[in-house]
Design a protein around this motif. Structure first.
Motif, PDB file in Angstrom:
ATOM      1  N   GLN A   1       0.862  -1.188   0.000  1.00 14.83           N
ATOM      2  CA  GLN A   1       0.000   0.000   0.000  1.00 14.83           C
ATOM      3  C   GLN A   1       0.900   1.240   0.000  1.00 14.83           C
ATOM      4  O   GLN A   1       1.772   1.393   0.831  1.00 14.83           O
ATOM      5  N   VAL A   2       0.674   2.130  -0.957  1.00 12.44           N
ATOM      6  CA  VAL A   2       1.443   3.362  -1.055  1.00 12.44           C
ATOM      7  C   VAL A   2       0.756   4.439  -0.228  1.00 12.44           C
ATOM      8  O   VAL A   2      -0.452   4.631  -0.320  1.00 12.44           O
ATOM      9  N   GLN A   3       1.525   5.131   0.590  1.00 15.94           N
ATOM     10  CA  GLN A   3       1.004   6.273   1.360  1.00 15.94           C
ATOM     11  C   GLN A   3       1.805   7.512   0.996  1.00 15.94           C
ATOM     12  O   GLN A   3       3.035   7.472   0.927  1.00 15.94           O
ATOM     13  N   LEU A   4       1.109   8.616   0.774  1.00 12.00           N
ATOM     14  CA  LEU A   4       1.721   9.835   0.266  1.00 12.00           C
ATOM     15  C   LEU A   4       1.350  11.027   1.147  1.00 12.00           C
ATOM     16  O   LEU A   4       0.181  11.201   1.495  1.00 12.00           O
ATOM     17  N   VAL A   5       2.355  11.849   1.486  1.00 15.51           N
ATOM     18  CA  VAL A   5       2.113  13.045   2.287  1.00 15.51           C
ATOM     19  C   VAL A   5       2.858  14.213   1.650  1.00 15.51           C
ATOM     20  O   VAL A   5       4.084  14.205   1.577  1.00 15.51           O
ATOM     21  N   GLU A   6       2.090  15.221   1.196  1.00 12.00           N
ATOM     22  CA  GLU A   6       2.693  16.383   0.568  1.00 12.00           C
ATOM     23  C   GLU A   6       3.020  17.463   1.599  1.00 12.00           C
ATOM     24  O   GLU A   6       2.381  17.559   2.641  1.00 12.00           O
ATOM     25  N   SER A   7       4.003  18.289   1.251  1.00 12.32           N
ATOM     26  CA  SER A   7       4.337  19.456   2.064  1.00 12.32           C
ATOM     27  C   SER A   7       5.022  20.487   1.170  1.00 12.32           C
ATOM     28  O   SER A   7       5.408  20.166   0.036  1.00 12.32           O
ATOM     29  N   GLY A   8       5.152  21.700   1.693  1.00 15.47           N
ATOM     30  CA  GLY A   8       5.898  22.719   0.972  1.00 15.47           C
ATOM     31  C   GLY A   8       5.067  23.798   0.325  1.00 15.47           C
ATOM     32  O   GLY A   8       5.603  24.738  -0.261  1.00 15.47           O
ATOM     33  N   GLY A   9       3.753  23.679   0.386  1.00 15.67           N
ATOM     34  CA  GLY A   9       2.916  24.714  -0.201  1.00 15.67           C
ATOM     35  C   GLY A   9       2.956  25.994   0.617  1.00 15.67           C
ATOM     36  O   GLY A   9       3.538  26.048   1.706  1.00 15.67           O
ATOM     37  N   GLY A  10       2.339  27.046   0.077  1.00 15.24           N
ATOM     38  CA  GLY A  10       2.298  28.312   0.793  1.00 15.24           C
ATOM     39  C   GLY A  10       1.939  29.447  -0.127  1.00 15.24           C
ATOM     40  O   GLY A  10       1.494  29.236  -1.254  1.00 15.24           O
ATOM     41  N   LEU A  23       6.431  12.830   0.568  1.00 18.17           N
ATOM     42  CA  LEU A  23       7.028  11.702   1.274  1.00 18.17           C
ATOM     43  C   LEU A  23       6.160  10.487   1.029  1.00 18.17           C
ATOM     44  O   LEU A  23       4.949  10.512   1.303  1.00 18.17           O
ATOM     45  N   ALA A  24       6.764   9.454   0.496  1.00 13.97           N
ATOM     46  CA  ALA A  24       5.969   8.306   0.056  1.00 13.97           C
ATOM     47  C   ALA A  24       6.565   6.998   0.540  1.00 13.97           C
ATOM     48  O   ALA A  24       7.770   6.798   0.458  1.00 13.97           O
ATOM     49  N   SER A  25       5.725   6.126   1.021  1.00 13.54           N
ATOM     50  CA  SER A  25       6.152   4.789   1.402  1.00 13.54           C
ATOM     51  C   SER A  25       5.821   3.827   0.269  1.00 13.54           C
ATOM     52  O   SER A  25       4.816   3.991  -0.415  1.00 13.54           O
ATOM     53  N   GLY A  26       6.679   2.831   0.057  1.00 11.50           N
ATOM     54  CA  GLY A  26       6.389   1.818  -0.937  1.00 11.50           C
ATOM     55  C   GLY A  26       6.403   2.301  -2.364  1.00 11.50           C
ATOM     56  O   GLY A  26       5.601   1.856  -3.190  1.00 11.50           O
ATOM     57  N   LEU A  27       7.331   3.216  -2.701  1.00  9.55           N
ATOM     58  CA  LEU A  27       7.327   3.818  -4.025  1.00  9.55           C
ATOM     59  C   LEU A  27       7.988   2.987  -5.120  1.00  9.55           C
ATOM     60  O   LEU A  27       7.778   3.258  -6.304  1.00  9.55           O
ATOM     61  N   LYS A  68       6.155  23.817 -18.572  1.00  8.15           N
ATOM     62  CA  LYS A  68       7.438  23.446 -19.176  1.00  8.15           C
ATOM     63  C   LYS A  68       8.429  24.602 -19.074  1.00  8.15           C
ATOM     64  O   LYS A  68       8.091  25.750 -19.352  1.00  8.15           O
ATOM     65  N   GLY A  69       9.640  24.276 -18.662  1.00  8.06           N
ATOM     66  CA  GLY A  69      10.673  25.292 -18.492  1.00  8.06           C
ATOM     67  C   GLY A  69      10.630  25.996 -17.150  1.00  8.06           C
ATOM     68  O   GLY A  69      11.564  26.738 -16.815  1.00  8.06           O
ATOM     69  N   ARG A  70       9.564  25.784 -16.370  1.00  8.25           N
ATOM     70  CA  ARG A  70       9.437  26.444 -15.062  1.00  8.25           C
ATOM     71  C   ARG A  70       9.441  25.444 -13.913  1.00  8.25           C
ATOM     72  O   ARG A  70       9.946  25.732 -12.833  1.00  8.25           O
ATOM     73  N   PHE A  71       8.838  24.275 -14.128  1.00 10.34           N
ATOM     74  CA  PHE A  71       8.724  23.258 -13.080  1.00 10.34           C
ATOM     75  C   PHE A  71       9.645  22.085 -13.403  1.00 10.34           C
ATOM     76  O   PHE A  71       9.833  21.726 -14.576  1.00 10.34           O
ATOM     77  N   THR A  72      10.179  21.460 -12.351  1.00  9.04           N
ATOM     78  CA  THR A  72      11.015  20.276 -12.507  1.00  9.04           C
ATOM     79  C   THR A  72      10.615  19.240 -11.462  1.00  9.04           C
ATOM     80  O   THR A  72      10.562  19.554 -10.267  1.00  9.04           O
ATOM     81  N   ILE A  73      10.353  18.033 -11.928  1.00  2.00           N
ATOM     82  CA  ILE A  73      10.031  16.936 -11.030  1.00  2.00           C
ATOM     83  C   ILE A  73      11.268  16.069 -10.836  1.00  2.00           C
ATOM     84  O   ILE A  73      12.081  15.922 -11.751  1.00  2.00           O
ATOM     85  N   SER A  74      11.423  15.535  -9.640  1.00  2.00           N
ATOM     86  CA  SER A  74      12.530  14.632  -9.375  1.00  2.00           C
ATOM     87  C   SER A  74      12.126  13.658  -8.277  1.00  2.00           C
ATOM     88  O   SER A  74      11.162  13.910  -7.540  1.00  2.00           O
ATOM     89  N   ARG A  75      12.848  12.562  -8.192  1.00  2.00           N
ATOM     90  CA  ARG A  75      12.551  11.594  -7.141  1.00  2.00           C
ATOM     91  C   ARG A  75      13.855  11.101  -6.528  1.00  2.00           C
ATOM     92  O   ARG A  75      14.838  10.912  -7.237  1.00  2.00           O
ATOM     93  N   ASP A  76      13.836  10.935  -5.228  1.00  2.00           N
ATOM     94  CA  ASP A  76      14.961  10.400  -4.489  1.00  2.00           C
ATOM     95  C   ASP A  76      14.453   9.146  -3.781  1.00  2.00           C
ATOM     96  O   ASP A  76      13.858   9.226  -2.702  1.00  2.00           O
ATOM     97  N   ASN A  77      14.680   8.004  -4.399  1.00  2.00           N
ATOM     98  CA  ASN A  77      14.140   6.767  -3.848  1.00  2.00           C
ATOM     99  C   ASN A  77      14.751   6.438  -2.491  1.00  2.00           C
ATOM    100  O   ASN A  77      14.094   5.828  -1.644  1.00  2.00           O
ATOM    101  N   ALA A  78      16.007   6.848  -2.273  1.00  2.00           N
ATOM    102  CA  ALA A  78      16.659   6.584  -0.986  1.00  2.00           C
ATOM    103  C   ALA A  78      15.947   7.307   0.145  1.00  2.00           C
ATOM    104  O   ALA A  78      15.909   6.833   1.278  1.00  2.00           O
ATOM    105  N   SER A  80      12.718   8.196  -0.218  1.00  2.00           N
ATOM    106  CA  SER A  80      11.289   7.948  -0.442  1.00  2.00           C
ATOM    107  C   SER A  80      10.534   9.254  -0.671  1.00  2.00           C
ATOM    108  O   SER A  80       9.428   9.439  -0.166  1.00  2.00           O
ATOM    109  N   THR A  81      11.128  10.147  -1.426  1.00  2.00           N
ATOM    110  CA  THR A  81      10.553  11.474  -1.611  1.00  2.00           C
ATOM    111  C   THR A  81      10.561  11.870  -3.085  1.00  2.00           C
ATOM    112  O   THR A  81      11.518  11.591  -3.808  1.00  2.00           O
ATOM    113  N   VAL A  82       9.487  12.514  -3.488  1.00  2.00           N
ATOM    114  CA  VAL A  82       9.372  13.085  -4.820  1.00  2.00           C
ATOM    115  C   VAL A  82       9.224  14.598  -4.658  1.00  2.00           C
ATOM    116  O   VAL A  82       8.497  15.051  -3.762  1.00  2.00           O
TER     117      VAL A  82
END
Length: 127
Positions: A1-10, A23-27, A68-78, A80-82
């Motif tokens: 089961q994947v669990q996801l918790v977002e943060s950083g908005g404002g 922050l994601a478990s089981g990614l 495009k050109g403004r946003f960048t997505i990345s993932r750090d599996n170590a 467990s964060t996107v």
């Protein structure tokens, strides 16, 4: 089961930057996407990446034309964060941003293809 918790908005001024974290478990093996929904509008895909995105040059990614050109997505599996790095923010980027995961990759980053969702984080771009 994947669990996801977002943060950083404002609240940020136009032209500013924010970095969202999911922050994601089981990614492992899951495609990940960032989606957003503004009041009165349909949820839309912002950026999505396949499970192999960082481990193979054949990994897939999607960006909405509007970011495009403004946003960048990345993932750090170590960790467990996107991440979603958002630069040059505009008032029209104002929305609730959601992180989502799915076991299969869809090249069009469609929200209804994703099974697991976080609770969302509000991003407001205003002067």
């Amino acid at each position: 089961q994947v669990q996801l918790v977002e943060s950083g908005g404002g609240l940020v001024q136009p032209g500013g930057s924010l970095r969202l974290s999911c922050l994601a478990s089981g990614l492992d093996g899951y495609a990940i996407g960032w989606f957003r929904q503004a009041p009165g509008k349909e949820r839309e895909g912002v950026s999505c990446i396949s499970s192999s995105y960082i481990s193979s040059p054949d990994g897939n990614s999607f960006y909405a034309d509007s970011v495009k050109g403004r946003f960048t997505i990345s993932r750090d599996n170590a960790k467990s964060t996107v991440y979603l790095q958002m630069n040059s923010l505009k008032p029209e980027d104002t929305a609730v941003y959601y992180c989502a995961a799915d076991a299969t990759w869809g090249s069009n980053c469609l929200y209804y293809d994703y099974d697991y969702w976080g609770q969302g984080t509000q991003v407001t771009v205003s002067s």
